[in-house]
Structures are given as C-alpha cells and as structure tokens.
Scaffold this active site. Structure first.
Site, short mmCIF file in Angstrom:
data_model
loop_
_atom_site.label_atom_id
_atom_site.label_comp_id
_atom_site.label_asym_id
_atom_site.label_seq_id
_atom_site.Cartn_x
_atom_site.Cartn_y
_atom_site.Cartn_z
N CYS A 196 1.73 0.09 2.98
CA CYS A 196 2.21 -1.16 3.59
C CYS A 196 1.34 -2.35 3.16
O CYS A 196 0.21 -2.49 3.62
CB CYS A 196 2.22 -0.99 5.11
SG CYS A 196 2.56 -2.51 6.03
N CYS A 211 0.23 -4.67 5.95
CA CYS A 211 -0.80 -4.01 6.76
C CYS A 211 -2.18 -4.22 6.14
O CYS A 211 -3.15 -4.50 6.84
CB CYS A 211 -0.52 -2.51 6.88
SG CYS A 211 1.05 -2.12 7.69
#
Length: 115
Positions: free
Chosen positions: A33, A36
């Site tokens: 991600c 993230c």
C-alpha cells in the site's frame, strides 16, 4: 530502527490495543500500500507529539484475523480504540493536521478552526 509506533499483531491485539490505558490509533496497513508507506512518518510524528495517544500499525496480510474482526477492507484504515471499543474510524491517507483535528475530542482538545 527505533520507532514510537507499535507493530501490532493478531496474537497481542487485545492486550496491546484493547486493554491499553491510553486511546490507541491503529493504522490497518499493508506492505503493498503506497499511501500507507506515506503515512509512516506522519504516524511517527503523532506518536512523539501526542503522549496521551498510543499509535500502532497492523499489517492486514500478516494479521488477517483482526482486520476481518473489524471489517477492514481498504488500506489505510485508521481506527481509534478507547477502553476496548472502536470510537472513531476513517479511511485514506491524510496530513497530520487533519488527523489531529479528527482526533481532537479523543485527545481532549478543541479542534483548530481553519479557514
């Protein structure tokens, strides 16, 4: 590398997060991600600047049980737990100021008024 953000796991989530004596901000994250990864330094800053708030991250691929338990489908998902219960949830990367504004009531602060 030393960090102020706790790496939570399925095995110790109840102890580390639900039984914490402080409200705990948990980022549900994954290695793949990109947003993230962008949040990592922001969470580190929050962990340092807000001693009344514990900060943790949980890799959903390595710890699918907790993610499933709370219905987490998108990354990053942020949840705040207090006294064993989720009290706030938001999805998506955001700047530190916006996170702190969203957590103002949890942190016992008045939200800043921005124009």
């Amino acid at each position: 590398m030393t960090t102020n953000v706790h790496d939570a796991t399925d095995a110790e989530f109840d102890t580390a997060v639900l039984r914490s004596d402080r409200p705990t901000l948990v980022e549900f994250t994954a290695e793949w991600c990109g947003p993230c990864r962008q949040m990592a330094p922001v969470l580190e800053q929050i962990a340092i600047e807000e001693p009344g708030l514990a900060v943790a991250k949980l890799d959903v691929d390595r710890n699918p049980g907790t993610a499933a338990r709370y219905g987490v489908l998108s990354m990053p998902t942020f949840m705040v737990f207090r006294a064993g219960e989720p009290v706030r949830q938001f999805v998506g990367a955001r700047p530190k100021g916006r996170i702190l504004a969203e957590l103002a009531d949890v942190l016992g602060e008045k939200p800043a008024v921005t124009g």
